[in-house]
Design a protein around this motif. Structure first.
Motif, PDB file in Angstrom:
ATOM      1  N   THR A   1      50.348  47.279  37.772  1.00 27.95           N
ATOM      2  CA  THR A   1      48.996  46.758  37.996  1.00 27.95           C
ATOM      3  C   THR A   1      48.052  47.161  36.867  1.00 27.95           C
ATOM      4  OG1 THR A   1      49.373  46.947  40.374  1.00 27.95           O
ATOM      5  CG2 THR A   1      47.097  46.691  39.650  1.00 27.95           C
TER       6      THR A   1
ATOM      7  N   PHE B   1      45.911  44.534  34.391  1.00 32.36           N
ATOM      8  CA  PHE B   1      44.474  44.519  34.128  1.00 32.36           C
ATOM      9  C   PHE B   1      44.173  44.829  32.661  1.00 32.36           C
ATOM     10  CE2 PHE B   1      44.203  45.042  38.773  1.00 32.36           C
ATOM     11  CZ  PHE B   1      43.263  44.059  39.044  1.00 32.36           C
TER      12      PHE B   1
ATOM     13  N   SER C   1      40.617  38.906  27.482  1.00 27.72           N
ATOM     14  CA  SER C   1      39.199  38.547  27.540  1.00 27.72           C
ATOM     15  C   SER C   1      38.501  38.873  26.224  1.00 27.72           C
ATOM     16  CB  SER C   1      38.526  39.284  28.693  1.00 27.72           C
ATOM     17  OG  SER C   1      39.104  38.927  29.911  1.00 27.72           O
TER      18      SER C   1
ATOM     19  N   SER D   1      33.935  50.149  30.741  1.00 27.42           N
ATOM     20  CA  SER D   1      35.014  49.401  31.390  1.00 27.42           C
ATOM     21  C   SER D   1      36.313  50.189  31.371  1.00 27.42           C
ATOM     22  CB  SER D   1      35.209  48.051  30.687  1.00 27.42           C
ATOM     23  OG  SER D   1      35.515  48.256  29.307  1.00 27.42           O
TER      24      SER D   1
ATOM     25  N   LEU E   1      38.318  51.670  34.756  1.00 27.66           N
ATOM     26  CA  LEU E   1      39.693  51.276  35.058  1.00 27.66           C
ATOM     27  C   LEU E   1      40.585  52.491  35.293  1.00 27.66           C
ATOM     28  CD1 LEU E   1      41.815  49.063  35.318  1.00 27.66           C
ATOM     29  CD2 LEU E   1      42.185  49.194  32.849  1.00 27.66           C
TER      30      LEU E   1
ATOM     31  N   LYS F   1      44.698  41.670  30.886  1.00 26.15           N
ATOM     32  CA  LYS F   1      43.592  40.761  31.180  1.00 26.15           C
ATOM     33  C   LYS F   1      42.353  41.119  30.370  1.00 26.15           C
ATOM     34  CE  LYS F   1      40.716  39.145  35.012  1.00 26.15           C
ATOM     35  NZ  LYS F   1      40.441  39.251  36.469  1.00 26.15           N
ATOM     36  N   MET F   2      42.083  42.425  30.231  1.00 21.45           N
ATOM     37  CA  MET F   2      40.913  42.858  29.476  1.00 21.45           C
ATOM     38  C   MET F   2      41.065  42.529  27.991  1.00 21.45           C
ATOM     39  SD  MET F   2      39.254  46.657  29.370  1.00 21.45           S
ATOM     40  CE  MET F   2      38.833  46.510  31.089  1.00 21.45           C
TER      41      MET F   2
END
Length: 649
Positions: free
Chosen positions: A621, A625, A632, A41, A45, A628-629
Motif C-alpha cells: 500500500t 501511494f 502526480s 505530504s 504518509l 501515485k504521488m
C-alpha cells in the motif's frame, strides 16, 4: 475528420507536460529527489503508515479466537466469573482446568475440554452424566455400573450458568452454578458450590460437599434429584446407630441405607448411602448459607461361585459389614479431616513430577496434556502406601517393588516424542482406553515392579518413559541411572522432579537451552553421597542439593548424556565399559528455526505470522501511494493547464 487543440483549465487535476523523450529520465530523477520527509505530504504518509501498523498490532490480541475475556458479560455470567477468579493461579500453572458448560448443544465451548473425572483406583466417576460409578477391571477402572449417587439440584424459573474446575493437584472437581431470575440484580444471584472427590486413602468413599448461598429476601425451594438404593431389586435396609460428626447440616428424617446388587462379570456391588432430602425439596432460607454433605461407600467383589446362594449371602453380609464400618469411620472423622486427608495424599503423590516449557509448534506436547494424562492414570491406580486399609506386610511389599525398578524403559525411546500416546480423549470410554494403553506399555517395557508398587510406582515409571531415564542393576542392586536421549531432541526446557533412586534418595534433573542454543543439564540430589558425569565420562562430580551443571556431549555411537551413581568407583569403571569411536565433543547448538517454531509457532521470529502478512500489505500500500504521488508530481505542469483533444465535425 479534423481535431482542434484547445485549453481548458482544471485546477488540482492531472496535467500533461510536453517533455522531450531524451529528458524524461532526468526529470524523473529530479522529481524523485524532490520527495522528502521534510515536505508535509511525505511526513503525513510515513506517519500514517506507522500509525496503521501500531494500531493493527495492538488490536491483534482482540482478534484472536477464544478471547472471551473481552466479551461483554451478562449479570449471571459475571456472577459465575467472580467465583472462578480464585483458580487463576492454578489454571495458569496448568494444575487446574476450567470449563464453562454450554447452555445448549449448539453453543460453542470457550475453553479446551478436559474430562471432569475423579477416581482412586478402586472407584471412579465422571460428571458427563452418561454413566454411573466405574469399578476396577483388569488394569483400570473399566467396569461400568448404572448407579450414580451424585445429587443434582434445580430451581424452577431461574436462569442457570455453570462451570466446573478439574483440580488435578487436589484430586477433586469443584462445580460452580449460578441461578438468577430474569432482570434481577447481580447482588441477587443465588450460588451453588459442589466439591466432589473420591477419597485417596479410603478406597470406596465418594464425597459430595454442597454449599448454597441465598442472598435474596425470600426463601427459595430447590428440587433435589437422587438415585436412591430403594430402586434396586435386591435387599436394602437402613443403617442404625450412625453418629454424624460432619460440620454440614442434615435434613431431618433422612436415613442411611445399604444395598447389594449383582452386576455383569459376576461382580457383587454393595453400596451404603444416605438420603439427601426426605421430601425431595431443599429449602434455602433468605440471606443464609446452607452446607450439606453426601457420603457414599462402595464395596465389591468378583463372585467365583455365583450359583451357590449360601456363599452369596455370606459375601453380601461381609460386604455390608465392611460398608457400615467405612461409613462410621468417615462420619467420625468429619468433613474437614476427610478433605485434609484426601488432598494431603494427592500432594504427596505429586512430589514427583514433570514440567516442560510451552510450545506453539504443531502436534507438540505441553504441560496441560501431560499433567492431565498423569492425573487420569493415577486416578485409575490405587496407592497401597496411602490406603488406610493396607496391612503392614502389604506396605512393606509395595516399598520393595518401588525400590527395585529392574529394567523399566531400559534401551527404549522416550515417549515425549509420541504425542498420540498422550491424547486421552473427551469421553470416559476414550480415557479408559488411553489409560489402558499407557499401563500396557509400562508392562511391555519392563515396569511391572513399579506397577505392583501402586500409584507411586506408576508415576515413577511414566516419568522415566518421558525422558528416556533408566536404571542399571547388578546383583539385584541399582548401580547407576542414565539419561538416554539424542542431543538433537533437546530443543525445549524441561525438568524432572524427585526421581526416586533409592529408598530415601531423589534426583532433580533439568534440561535448559541457553542463550547460545546449547542444551545444558542441571542436576541435584537429596543425598550428599551421589556422583554424576556427562556422556564423555569425565571426572565424576559430587552431587548435593545445590545444582551442578553438566554439558551435553555428542558421542559416536550415541550413548547416555548423563550417568548418576552412589559409587564414584563405579562411574570410573564405566570408562572401560562404554566405548567411543571418537572423542566426545560438545553437542551442536539447536537449530534456531526449530527453537523459533516451539517458541512462536513458526520460523519467522518473535512476531506472530499475522503481523508479517499485515506488514507486507502495508508495504504494498505504501508503494502504491508513493507511485501515485510521484506520478502526480510528474504530470503536474508549470502553467496548470490540461491539454485535451476534442473532435470537430
Amino acid at each position: 475528420m479534423t481535431y482542434k487543440l484547445y485549453n481548458a483549465q482544471f485546477p488540482n487535476r492531472f496535467h500533461r507536460m510536453n517533455i522531450p523523450q531524451g529528458q524524461m529520465k532526468n526529470v524523473l530523477l529530479q522529481k524523485l529527489s524532490s520527495f522528502s520527509l521534510a515536505r508535509p505530504s511525505g511526513r503525513k504518509l510515513v506517519l500514517g503508515v506507522l500509525g496503521v501498523v501500531i494500531v493493527i498490532y495492538l488490536i491483534i490480541p482482540l482478534l484472536k479466537s477464544g478471547s472471551h475475556r473481552y466479551m461483554v458479560l451478562t449479570r449471571i455470567e459475571r456472577c459465575l466469573q467472580d467465583r472462578l477468579k480464585i483458580y487463576n493461579t492454578k489454571v495458569n500453572s496448568q494444575n487446574s482446568f476450567v470449563y464453562h458448560v454450554p447452555t445448549s448443544d449448539k453453543a460453542k465451548p470457550v475453553e479446551k475440554y478436559f474430562l471432569p473425572y475423579i477416581g482412586n483406583g478402586y472407584i471412579g466417576i465422571s460428571l458427563d452424566g452418561k454413566h454411573g460409578v466405574w469399578l476396577k477391571g483388569e488394569r483400570g477402572l473399566d467396569i461400568a455400573t448404572d448407579y450414580n449417587p451424585l445429587v443434582s439440584f434445580e430451581i424452577s424459573g431461574y436462569d442457570v450458568k455453570e462451570a466446573f474446575v478439574l483440580d488435578i493437584v487436589d484430586g477433586k472437581i469443584v462445580k460452580h452454578t449460578c441461578y438468577q431470575q430474569h432482570g434481577a440484580s447481580l447482588a441477587n444471584c443465588i450460588t451453588l458450590k459442589e466439591t466432589l472427590y473420591v477419597h485417596r486413602t479410603r478406597p470406596g468413599l465418594l464425597v459430595q460437599e454442597v454449599s448454597f448461598y441465598n442472598p435474596t429476601d425470600k426463601n427459595i425451594e430447590v428440587s433435589v434429584t437422587q438415585d436412591i438404593l430403594s430402586s434396586w431389586a435386591t435387599e436394602h435396609s437402613p443403617i442404625e446407630h450412625v453418629k454424624d460428626n460432619s460440620e454440614a447440616d442434615a435434613d431431618s428424617g433422612t436415613k442411611w441405607h445399604i444395598g447389594s446388587k449383582t452386576l455383569s462379570k459376576q461382580v457383587l456391588l454393595t453400596v451404603a448411602g444416605r438420603e439427601f432430602s426426605r421430601t425431595g425439596i431443599m429449602e434455602l432460607p433468605a440471606k443464609k448459607t446452607v452446607l450439606r454433605q453426601s457420603l457414599t461407600v462402595f464395596d465389591y467383589t468378583v463372585m467365583e461361585n455365583k450359583g451357590d446362594k449360601s456363599v452369596t449371602q455370606k459375601t453380601i453380609r461381609d460386604r455390608k459389614s465392611r460398608c457400615v464400618k467405612a461409613v462410621k469411620s468417615a462420619l467420625h472423622a468429619g468433613s474437614s479431616d476427610l478433605y485434609e486427608q484426601h488432598t494431603l495424599a494427592w500432594h504427596q503423590l505429586w512430589q514427583s513430577g514433570f514440567a516442560i516449557s510451552d510450545s506453539k509448534a504443531p502436534d507438540s506436547l505441553n504441560s496441560d496434556v501431560i499433567n492431565s494424562t498423569l492425573y487420569y492414570i493415577l486416578s485409575h491406580v490405587s496407592s497401597t502406601l496411602q490406603d488406610l486399609t493396607s496391612s503392614p506386610s502389604e506396605v512393606s511389599q509395595a516399598m520393595t517393588y518401588l525400590n527395585k525398578p529392574r529394567a523399566c524403559y531400559h534401551n527404549s525411546h522416550h515417549t515425549l516424542q509420541f504425542s498420540s500416546l498422550w491424547q486421552i480423549g473427551e469421553t470416559v470410554e476414550a480415557m479408559n482406553k488411553g489409560v489402558d494403553t499407557h499401563l500396557s506399555s509400562l508392562e511391555h517395557y519392563g515396569c511391572s515392579n513399579y506397577i505392583k508398587a501402586g500409584a507411586e510406582g506408576v508415576l515413577q515409571a511414566v516419568l522415566l518413559s518421558l525422558g528416556g531415564l533408566s536404571f542399571r542393576e547388578s546383583n539385584d542392586k541399582v548401580v547407576h541411572m542414565e539419561f538416554n536421549v539424542d542431543p538433537a531432541d533437546l530443543h525445549r526446557d524441561y525438568q524432572f522432579t524427585n526421581i526416586r533412586y533409592a529408598d530415601k534418595t531423589f534426583l532433580n534433573i533439568s534440561v535448559i537451552v541457553d542463550e547460545s542454543n546449547h542444551a545444558v543439564l542441571h542436576v541435584s540430589s537429596s543425598a550428599d553421597n551421589f556422583y554424576g558425569t556427562d556422556a564423555g565420562l569425565a571426572e565424576p562430580v559430587l552431587l548435593s542439593q545445590k545444582t551442578q551443571t553438566f554439558p551435553v556431549k555428542l558421542t559416536k555411537p550415541l550413548t547416555a548424556i548423563l550417568y548418576v551413581s552412589d559409587s564414584k568407583k563405579h562411574l570410573d569403571s564405566l570408562r572401560k565399559i562404554v566405548q567411543h569411536v571418537e572423542v566426545p565433543v560438545l553437542a551442536p547448538a539447536q537449530d534456531h528455526r526449530v527453537l523459533a517454531r516451539h517458541k512462536h509457532g513458526h520460523s519467522y521470529g518473535g512476531l506472530p505470522a499475522i503481523f508479517w502478512v499485515i506488514l507486507a500489505l502495508l508495504i504494498v500500500t505504501f508503494h502504491f501511494f508513493l507511485f501515485k504521488m510521484i506520478f502526480s508530481e510528474l504530470c503536474k505542469s508549470d502553467s496548470g493547464h490540461y491539454y485535451r483533444r476534442r473532435a470537430l465535425s
